[in-house]
Design a protein around this motif. Sequence first.
Motif, PDB file in Angstrom:
ATOM      1  N   VAL A 128       0.864  -1.180   0.000  1.00 37.32           N
ATOM      2  CA  VAL A 128       0.000   0.000   0.000  1.00 37.32           C
ATOM      3  C   VAL A 128       0.898   1.226   0.000  1.00 37.32           C
ATOM      4  N   ASP A 153      -1.142  -0.544  -4.103  1.00 32.62           N
ATOM      5  CA  ASP A 153      -2.477   0.020  -3.926  1.00 32.62           C
ATOM      6  C   ASP A 153      -2.222   1.477  -3.544  1.00 32.62           C
ATOM      7  N   HIS A 155      -2.833   5.325  -2.764  1.00 29.41           N
ATOM      8  CA  HIS A 155      -3.783   6.296  -2.224  1.00 29.41           C
ATOM      9  C   HIS A 155      -3.204   7.677  -2.514  1.00 29.41           C
ATOM     10  N   GLN A 170      -6.169   7.645   7.810  1.00 28.15           N
ATOM     11  CA  GLN A 170      -6.248   6.795   6.619  1.00 28.15           C
ATOM     12  C   GLN A 170      -5.299   5.601   6.735  1.00 28.15           C
ATOM     13  N   VAL A 174      -6.479   1.609   6.576  1.00 26.34           N
ATOM     14  CA  VAL A 174      -5.920   0.640   5.633  1.00 26.34           C
ATOM     15  C   VAL A 174      -5.405  -0.589   6.368  1.00 26.34           C
ATOM     16  N   LYS A 177      -8.237  -2.722   7.576  1.00 24.98           N
ATOM     17  CA  LYS A 177      -8.822  -3.447   6.446  1.00 24.98           C
ATOM     18  C   LYS A 177      -7.982  -4.677   6.112  1.00 24.98           C
ATOM     19  N   LYS A 178      -6.667  -4.517   6.066  1.00 25.94           N
ATOM     20  CA  LYS A 178      -5.789  -5.645   5.773  1.00 25.94           C
ATOM     21  C   LYS A 178      -5.888  -6.718   6.849  1.00 25.94           C
TER      22      LYS A 178
END
Length: 183
Positions: A128, A153, A155, A170, A174, A177-178
Amino acid sequence: MTHIVIIPGNGGGDVTRANWYGWAQRKLNELDGVKCDLRNMPDPVIARESIWIPFMRDEMGCGEETIIVGHSSGAEAAMRFAEKYKVKGIVIVSACFSDLGDENERASGYYSRPWEWPRIRENAPWRVQFGSTDDPFISWSEQQQVADGLESDLHKFQDKGHFMNTCFPQLIDVIKKKLKEGK
């Protein structure tokens, strides 16, 4: 237990009081099953790869079950670490691939050879990246080339500069979410 390390950018002083690092460590340590490590790095001004990578491996315990969060010089350290060693994933913030014409950055050693993008992708199953078009130090084209090489990924922001704020929600979102995805 998920092991997360935050690798700061170069500079000096107590990293727990710099930018969003201490805030993020506290937020991540509040999550179930997470242990986040943040330390003052050796050689903090030049941030030599030859010192930081062994410190990350031997002192911070980075390995296959580690998520490395790297900012600025710490992003380059995360990428170079993943060239050599398997990790769970990397989150890089304000990353570049060249020394930007800066003597201090050149002395770090991160830019002395080509980046091995396929090896990083192989060793870090997920990548990310956070970047901002208004970063005063790193052009968007530098950040985009990192994203292209890593197939990250990405952002993309227009208003975060070099991500030197005191909080960074943010980033936490992230990582949550992972973790929820089991990654």
